[in-house]
Design a protein around this motif. Structure first.
Motif, PDB file in Angstrom:
ATOM      1  N   HIS A   1       0.560  14.896  26.586  1.00  0.00           N
ATOM      2  CA  HIS A   1      -0.332  13.439  26.493  1.00  0.00           C
ATOM      3  C   HIS A   1       0.242  12.393  27.912  1.00  0.00           C
ATOM      4  CE1 HIS A   1      -2.977  12.822  22.590  1.00  0.00           C
ATOM      5  NE2 HIS A   1      -1.864  14.176  22.992  1.00  0.00           N
ATOM      6  N   GLN A   2       0.367  12.931  29.247  1.00  0.00           N
ATOM      7  CA  GLN A   2       1.006  12.386  30.362  1.00  0.00           C
ATOM      8  C   GLN A   2      -0.283  11.001  30.400  1.00  0.00           C
ATOM      9  OE1 GLN A   2      -0.709  15.747  30.053  1.00  0.00           O
ATOM     10  NE2 GLN A   2       0.972  16.803  30.760  1.00  0.00           N
ATOM     11  N   SER A   3       0.234  10.165  31.058  1.00  0.00           N
ATOM     12  CA  SER A   3       0.066   8.900  31.619  1.00  0.00           C
ATOM     13  C   SER A   3      -0.619   9.256  32.363  1.00  0.00           C
ATOM     14  CB  SER A   3       1.046   7.870  32.185  1.00  0.00           C
ATOM     15  OG  SER A   3       1.642   8.757  33.422  1.00  0.00           O
ATOM     16  N   GLY A   4      -1.693   8.875  32.759  1.00  0.00           N
ATOM     17  CA  GLY A   4      -3.136   8.854  33.894  1.00  0.00           C
ATOM     18  C   GLY A   4      -2.014   9.407  35.243  1.00  0.00           C
ATOM     19  N   PRO A   5      -1.338   8.609  36.176  1.00  0.00           N
ATOM     20  CA  PRO A   5      -0.676   9.611  37.319  1.00  0.00           C
ATOM     21  C   PRO A   5      -0.004  10.805  37.003  1.00  0.00           C
ATOM     22  CG  PRO A   5      -0.321   7.490  36.887  1.00  0.00           C
ATOM     23  CD  PRO A   5      -0.513   7.321  35.852  1.00  0.00           C
ATOM     24  N   LYS A   6       0.311  11.356  35.595  1.00  0.00           N
ATOM     25  CA  LYS A   6       0.910  12.568  36.280  1.00  0.00           C
ATOM     26  C   LYS A   6       0.704  13.247  35.395  1.00  0.00           C
ATOM     27  CE  LYS A   6       5.633  11.090  34.031  1.00  0.00           C
ATOM     28  NZ  LYS A   6       6.607  11.303  32.697  1.00  0.00           N
TER      29      LYS A   6
ATOM     30  N   ARG B   1      -4.841  23.481  40.420  1.00  0.00           N
ATOM     31  CA  ARG B   1      -5.679  23.923  41.203  1.00  0.00           C
ATOM     32  C   ARG B   1      -6.699  23.236  41.958  1.00  0.00           C
ATOM     33  NH1 ARG B   1      -2.944  29.236  44.709  1.00  0.00           N
ATOM     34  NH2 ARG B   1      -0.704  28.196  44.542  1.00  0.00           N
ATOM     35  N   TYR B   2      -7.387  22.597  40.892  1.00  0.00           N
ATOM     36  CA  TYR B   2      -8.684  21.696  40.734  1.00  0.00           C
ATOM     37  C   TYR B   2      -8.705  20.088  40.981  1.00  0.00           C
ATOM     38  CZ  TYR B   2      -9.199  24.951  36.099  1.00  0.00           C
ATOM     39  OH  TYR B   2      -8.958  25.632  35.176  1.00  0.00           O
ATOM     40  N   TYR B   3     -10.039  20.630  41.454  1.00  0.00           N
ATOM     41  CA  TYR B   3     -10.208  19.147  41.997  1.00  0.00           C
ATOM     42  C   TYR B   3     -11.411  18.380  42.459  1.00  0.00           C
ATOM     43  CZ  TYR B   3     -11.448  15.827  46.761  1.00  0.00           C
ATOM     44  OH  TYR B   3     -11.886  14.996  47.009  1.00  0.00           O
ATOM     45  N   TRP B   4     -11.835  16.767  42.058  1.00  0.00           N
ATOM     46  CA  TRP B   4     -13.002  16.596  42.314  1.00  0.00           C
ATOM     47  C   TRP B   4     -13.296  15.200  42.861  1.00  0.00           C
ATOM     48  CZ3 TRP B   4     -11.039  17.187  37.720  1.00  0.00           C
ATOM     49  CH2 TRP B   4     -10.858  16.729  36.427  1.00  0.00           C
ATOM     50  N   PRO B   5     -14.178  15.008  42.697  1.00  0.00           N
ATOM     51  CA  PRO B   5     -13.746  13.258  43.932  1.00  0.00           C
ATOM     52  C   PRO B   5     -12.927  12.343  43.307  1.00  0.00           C
ATOM     53  CG  PRO B   5     -15.741  13.573  44.844  1.00  0.00           C
ATOM     54  CD  PRO B   5     -15.102  14.816  43.938  1.00  0.00           C
TER      55      PRO B   5
ATOM     56  N   LYS C   1      -9.518   8.078  39.379  1.00  0.00           N
ATOM     57  CA  LYS C   1     -10.231   6.813  38.487  1.00  0.00           C
ATOM     58  C   LYS C   1     -10.055   7.558  36.939  1.00  0.00           C
ATOM     59  CE  LYS C   1     -14.430   4.071  38.074  1.00  0.00           C
ATOM     60  NZ  LYS C   1     -14.241   4.993  36.026  1.00  0.00           N
ATOM     61  N   ASP C   2     -10.621   9.451  36.840  1.00  0.00           N
ATOM     62  CA  ASP C   2     -10.704   9.464  35.401  1.00  0.00           C
ATOM     63  C   ASP C   2      -9.524   9.577  34.570  1.00  0.00           C
ATOM     64  OD1 ASP C   2     -13.375   9.845  36.714  1.00  0.00           O
ATOM     65  OD2 ASP C   2     -14.056  11.962  37.107  1.00  0.00           O
ATOM     66  N   CYS C   3      -8.811  10.390  35.001  1.00  0.00           N
ATOM     67  CA  CYS C   3      -6.855  10.374  34.991  1.00  0.00           C
ATOM     68  C   CYS C   3      -7.095   9.012  33.646  1.00  0.00           C
ATOM     69  CB  CYS C   3      -6.838  11.402  35.790  1.00  0.00           C
ATOM     70  SG  CYS C   3      -6.460  12.231  36.269  1.00  0.00           S
TER      71      CYS C   3
ATOM     72  N   ASP D   1      -8.699   6.410  33.505  1.00  0.00           N
ATOM     73  CA  ASP D   1      -9.751   6.256  32.539  1.00  0.00           C
ATOM     74  C   ASP D   1      -9.538   6.981  31.273  1.00  0.00           C
ATOM     75  OD1 ASP D   1     -10.556   3.974  33.565  1.00  0.00           O
ATOM     76  OD2 ASP D   1     -12.362   5.330  34.631  1.00  0.00           O
ATOM     77  N   TYR D   2      -9.415   8.786  30.991  1.00  0.00           N
ATOM     78  CA  TYR D   2      -9.549   9.397  30.020  1.00  0.00           C
ATOM     79  C   TYR D   2      -8.455   8.200  28.944  1.00  0.00           C
ATOM     80  CZ  TYR D   2      -9.100  13.614  27.182  1.00  0.00           C
ATOM     81  OH  TYR D   2      -9.436  14.250  26.206  1.00  0.00           O
ATOM     82  N   THR D   3      -6.486   8.436  29.793  1.00  0.00           N
ATOM     83  CA  THR D   3      -6.047   7.941  28.853  1.00  0.00           C
ATOM     84  C   THR D   3      -5.700   7.122  28.149  1.00  0.00           C
ATOM     85  OG1 THR D   3      -4.533   7.228  30.992  1.00  0.00           O
ATOM     86  CG2 THR D   3      -4.141   9.508  30.388  1.00  0.00           C
ATOM     87  N   ARG D   4      -6.415   5.837  28.702  1.00  0.00           N
ATOM     88  CA  ARG D   4      -6.385   4.785  28.675  1.00  0.00           C
ATOM     89  C   ARG D   4      -7.477   4.851  26.905  1.00  0.00           C
ATOM     90  NH1 ARG D   4      -8.091   2.594  33.971  1.00  0.00           N
ATOM     91  NH2 ARG D   4      -6.444   1.964  34.250  1.00  0.00           N
ATOM     92  N   ARG D   5      -8.274   5.987  27.298  1.00  0.00           N
ATOM     93  CA  ARG D   5      -9.394   6.067  25.847  1.00  0.00           C
ATOM     94  C   ARG D   5      -8.458   7.418  24.318  1.00  0.00           C
ATOM     95  NH1 ARG D   5     -12.786   6.952  29.778  1.00  0.00           N
ATOM     96  NH2 ARG D   5     -13.103   9.287  29.511  1.00  0.00           N
ATOM     97  N   CYS D   6      -7.431   7.707  24.929  1.00  0.00           N
ATOM     98  CA  CYS D   6      -6.902   8.253  23.924  1.00  0.00           C
ATOM     99  C   CYS D   6      -6.253   7.194  22.739  1.00  0.00           C
ATOM    100  CB  CYS D   6      -5.500   9.529  25.028  1.00  0.00           C
ATOM    101  SG  CYS D   6      -5.006  10.061  23.700  1.00  0.00           S
ATOM    102  N   LYS D   7      -6.794   8.032  21.689  1.00  0.00           N
ATOM    103  CA  LYS D   7      -6.286   7.413  20.739  1.00  0.00           C
ATOM    104  C   LYS D   7      -5.082   7.516  20.276  1.00  0.00           C
ATOM    105  CE  LYS D   7     -10.812   7.048  18.424  1.00  0.00           C
ATOM    106  NZ  LYS D   7     -11.960   7.595  17.196  1.00  0.00           N
ATOM    107  N   ALA D   8      -4.547   8.513  20.220  1.00  0.00           N
ATOM    108  CA  ALA D   8      -3.287   9.246  19.966  1.00  0.00           C
ATOM    109  C   ALA D   8      -2.081   8.687  20.945  1.00  0.00           C
ATOM    110  CB  ALA D   8      -3.210  10.862  20.568  1.00  0.00           C
ATOM    111  N   CYS D   9      -2.393   8.197  22.498  1.00  0.00           N
ATOM    112  CA  CYS D   9      -1.461   7.462  23.611  1.00  0.00           C
ATOM    113  C   CYS D   9      -1.384   6.013  23.313  1.00  0.00           C
ATOM    114  CB  CYS D   9      -2.180   8.048  24.343  1.00  0.00           C
ATOM    115  SG  CYS D   9      -1.424   9.612  25.646  1.00  0.00           S
TER     116      CYS D   9
END
Length: 230
Positions: free
Chosen positions: A196-201, A210-214, A218-220, A222-230
């Motif tokens: 459950h890392q923060s967005g930048p982490k 070793r993954y990438y998408w444009p 932003k997706d990281c 947004d994903y952490t903001r929507r995480c109920k556990a966080c």
């Protein structure tokens, strides 16, 4: 008929949806038993749908898919160079030529000529224009997009049906589509390798995978903001 597929490390799946002339929806989903590339998975989804259409004895069929590569190869706009794709291409065309025999039991001429028209669904897949240019020298018609693709392409490599991006450190990052990107987010944030890392982490951790998408940053976030556990 609408067809689509998704291939990832855990396997592959295919989906087909028929829309009848009366507006009825007939959805079907399949699990592909063998690991395969995205292109092969798309072909298998198309073939499964065509086989079902032949079994249902539909007189006319319009086919819609979001894989520009597969659609253009079926239409003959692209040449099929890879041997592993040629067999799928030939089989898909063979199904299209199937003509069921007349129904002799009823004594009537019931020969069904299957008319198949194939169309591309307008769905933006960020990797496809880059792959098209690297493999076939094809550029979008829009002048701004053409310039953008030409500017970005030197940092990408297409190898064995997979697109990679060269990082500033010289490391090759595997380029992910929408479904694979979501799976990577889930695994990195709260899966077996996540905490459950923060967005930048989270963004940093995915780059280490070793993954990438444009839209990774932003997706990281947004994903952490929507995480109920966080």
């Amino acid at each position: 008929m609408y067809f689509d597929s998704a291939a990832h490390r855990g396997g592959a799946g295919a989906g087909v949806v028929f829309v009848t002339s009366q507006g009825e929806l007939l959805p079907y989903s399949f699990t592909l038993t063998q690991l395969c590339s995205n292109n092969i998975a798309e072909y298998q989804a198309l073939i499964l749908g065509l086989e079902m259409a032949v079994e249902m004895k539909w007189l006319q069929l319009q086919v819609f898919g979001d894989s520009q590569l597969v659609v253009n190869k079926i239409l003959g706009s692209y040449e099929v160079k890879k041997l592993e794709l040629r067999s799928y291409q030939d089989y898909a065309k063979k199904i299209n030529e199937v003509v069921p025999p007349p129904n002799e039991a009823e004594g009537e001429e019931n020969e069904l000529n299957h008319l198949v028209a194939v169309f591309e669904v307008e769905k933006e897949e960020w990797r496809q224009p880059i792959i098209d240019y690297l493999c076939y020298g094809i550029l979008p018609k829009n002048p701004r997009r053409r310039t953008k693709i030409r500017h970005r392409v030197p940092r990408f490599l297409y190898y064995k049906d997979t697109l990679y991006k060269r990082s500033f450190e010289g490391v090759l990052l595997r380029c992910l589509g929408e479904d694979d990107a979501l799976q990577a987010l889930q695994e990195a944030h709260s899966g077996v390798c996540g905490s459950h890392q923060s967005g930048p982490k989270l963004h940093f951790h995915i780059k280490r995978m070793r993954y990438y998408w444009p839209t990774m940053v932003k997706d990281c976030l947004d994903y952490t903001r929507r995480c109920k556990a966080c």
